[in-house]
Motif scaffolding. Structure first.
Motif, mmCIF file in Angstrom:
data_model
loop_
_atom_site.group_PDB
_atom_site.id
_atom_site.type_symbol
_atom_site.label_atom_id
_atom_site.label_comp_id
_atom_site.label_asym_id
_atom_site.label_seq_id
_atom_site.Cartn_x
_atom_site.Cartn_y
_atom_site.Cartn_z
ATOM 1 N N VAL A 182 8.681 5.650 -5.464
ATOM 2 C CA VAL A 182 8.478 4.256 -5.082
ATOM 3 C C VAL A 182 9.836 3.562 -5.012
ATOM 4 N N GLN A 183 10.085 2.886 -3.898
ATOM 5 C CA GLN A 183 11.302 2.097 -3.737
ATOM 6 C C GLN A 183 10.943 0.620 -3.673
ATOM 7 N N ASN A 184 11.416 -0.154 -4.659
ATOM 8 C CA ASN A 184 11.167 -1.590 -4.673
ATOM 9 C C ASN A 184 12.157 -2.318 -3.776
ATOM 10 N N ILE A 185 11.659 -3.302 -3.023
ATOM 11 C CA ILE A 185 12.509 -4.211 -2.253
ATOM 12 C C ILE A 185 12.247 -5.598 -2.817
ATOM 13 N N GLU A 186 13.071 -6.002 -3.763
ATOM 14 C CA GLU A 186 12.787 -7.175 -4.570
ATOM 15 C C GLU A 186 12.781 -8.468 -3.767
ATOM 16 N N LYS A 187 13.625 -8.589 -2.747
ATOM 17 C CA LYS A 187 13.727 -9.833 -1.991
ATOM 18 C C LYS A 187 12.441 -10.195 -1.280
ATOM 19 N N ILE A 188 11.641 -9.212 -0.916
ATOM 20 C CA ILE A 188 10.385 -9.485 -0.221
ATOM 21 C C ILE A 188 9.178 -9.009 -1.027
ATOM 22 N N ASN A 189 9.386 -8.756 -2.317
ATOM 23 C CA ASN A 189 8.286 -8.405 -3.213
ATOM 24 C C ASN A 189 7.457 -7.236 -2.664
ATOM 25 N N THR A 190 8.145 -6.224 -2.202
ATOM 26 C CA THR A 190 7.493 -5.093 -1.535
ATOM 27 C C THR A 190 7.892 -3.776 -2.178
ATOM 28 N N GLU A 191 6.940 -2.831 -2.179
ATOM 29 C CA GLU A 191 7.216 -1.464 -2.621
ATOM 30 C C GLU A 191 6.937 -0.503 -1.469
ATOM 31 N N LEU A 192 7.921 0.315 -1.121
ATOM 32 C CA LEU A 192 7.712 1.438 -0.218
ATOM 33 C C LEU A 192 7.400 2.656 -1.076
ATOM 34 N N TYR A 193 6.432 3.448 -0.670
ATOM 35 C CA TYR A 193 6.038 4.566 -1.529
ATOM 36 C C TYR A 193 5.668 5.800 -0.704
ATOM 37 N N ALA A 194 5.782 6.943 -1.368
ATOM 38 C CA ALA A 194 5.331 8.216 -0.807
ATOM 39 C C ALA A 194 4.818 9.078 -1.946
ATOM 40 N N GLY A 195 3.744 9.789 -1.689
ATOM 41 C CA GLY A 195 3.192 10.656 -2.718
ATOM 42 C C GLY A 195 2.561 11.899 -2.118
ATOM 43 N N PHE A 196 2.583 12.947 -2.886
ATOM 44 C CA PHE A 196 1.895 14.195 -2.528
ATOM 45 C C PHE A 196 0.931 14.538 -3.640
ATOM 46 N N ARG A 197 -0.272 14.989 -3.286
ATOM 47 C CA ARG A 197 -1.226 15.416 -4.308
ATOM 48 C C ARG A 197 -2.030 16.603 -3.799
ATOM 49 N N THR A 198 -2.283 17.548 -4.703
ATOM 50 C CA THR A 198 -3.134 18.686 -4.387
ATOM 51 C C THR A 198 -4.327 18.700 -5.334
#
Length: 363
Positions: free
Chosen positions: A323-339
């Motif tokens: 998860v990458q937070n972008i604090e200025k716009i209160n946003t989280e970019l995320y990526a996940g893998f699950r099996t």
């Protein structure tokens, strides 16, 4: 097939990261502030791309992430002497929820779900709630300080809960992920009456009576001890068909950014001869040294369940999250893998792999 899946997911994450760098706006919040009455509108949007491989076919879905769904909230409150009275209306709006889409249903119409319709009264005695909202035990399996819950937590089914498992011979079954993976998180949200004490030394106690002829009680702890931040919860609940014990604990060593999360739960069913249970482990790391936008969080987790849907069945899942937070716009970019792996004593079932990339914007 799987290499294509992972390559596509990586490209989507990089594209989302590049476009978000252009934004320089502050979080949005609309507030009517009055000495007698305060009204606040808030919420979040959470959209993503879900890529799946069931061992036979690959699919792509444009989804609302059910780990933390799109929702809108209206909160009103007023001070009455030493008391605060108010209400909360919170509506979940999901289009193509990860809990609903599958190999046969590529698109799901917009779904509305009233998460909270409650009034409350707070004061020196604690807080009393009436109406639909979180039961006393809700969230007790989900204490997690890893910073990656938007894309992975003990409720592993939310990642791709609607997807169907496929037999090794290629036959698509009616078994979806959401029906065979569970984290026994108390009694969820219901119409109920609930009472919470104020915090004492980091501890608080909650108790309630619910509309399913059940009740629950929960003990929570949240405190920072030296350089370690802790969050823990333990709950007991009872309905007309079962009794449940569940809980979780998470610790974050703030100087190093390392975190450890554990969760477990068990049901005692009144009928059926099953005693469903699960265990969950997550190790996380977060740092503000990778990106100038905000904190970056990584985690790996493992889930193990048994007797979830049928006697002697077995559910197992591994996950990776970033998860990458972008604090200025209160946003989280995320990526996940699950099996996901599941066995129930019947025909052999393929593992199901899924990748989820997206963004959550809070306002």
């Amino acid at each position: 097939m799987k290499s294509t899946l992972y390559t596509t997911a990586t490209a989507a994450l990089l594209l989302g990261t590049a476009s978000s760098a252009w934004a320089e706006v502050k979080p949005i919040k609309v507030t009517s502030d009055d000495s007698a009455f305060r009204l606040t509108f808030s919420g979040q949007l959470n959209r993503g791309i879900l890529l799946t491989d069931d061992g036979e076919d690959t699919d792509a879905f444009f989804v609302d992430n059910d780990n933390s769904s799109t929702r809108f909230r209206l909160n009103g409150e007023a001070d009455v002497g030493s008391l605060t009275a108010g209400f909360v209306v919170e509506i979940q709006t999901e289009s193509n929820s990860t809990a609903s889409v599958n190999q046969n249903i590529q698109s799901v119409s917009l779904e509305f779900d009233p998460r909270k319709l409650e009034i409350f009264l707070a004061g020196n005695f604690g807080t009393l709630y009436l109406g639909q909202g979180q039961t006393a035990s809700d969230g007790t399996s989900e204490q997690d300080l890893s910073g990656t819950t938007v894309v992975g937590y003990s409720g592993v089914a939310d990642f791709a809960g609607g997807l169907l498992l496929r037999q090794a011979d290629g036959t698509l079954t009616a078994i979806n992920v959401g029906s065979v993976f569970a984290n026994f998180d108390g009694q969820s949200r219901r119409d109920r009456v609930r009472y919470d004490t104020n915090k004492f030394g980091g501890f608080s106690l909650s108790a309630g009576f619910n509309d399913n002829e059940g009740g629950d009680i929960a003990l929570r702890y949240a405190e920072t001890l030296g350089s370690v931040k802790l969050a823990a919860a333990l709950a007991y609940s009872r309905t007309d068909t079962l009794s449940r014990v569940n809980g979780s604990i998470s610790g974050l060593h703030e100087p190093s950014g390392l975190s450890l999360t554990l969760a477990a739960g068990r049901d005692d069913l009144d009928a059926g001869g099953r005693d469903p249970e699960f265990g969950y482990l997550k190790v996380g790391y977060q740092t503000d040294k990778i990106s100038k936008w905000g904190k970056t969080a990584f985690s790996v987790d493992y889930y193990d369940g048994s007797d979830i849907a049928s006697l002697n069945d077995s559910s197992e899942s591994y996950g990776l999250q970033v998860v990458q937070n972008i604090e200025k716009i209160n946003t989280e970019l995320y990526a996940g893998f699950r099996t996901y792996s599941y066995e129930n004593g019947g025909p052999a079932l393929n593992d199901l792999d899924a990748v989820l990339v997206g963004a959550r914007f809070k306002f």
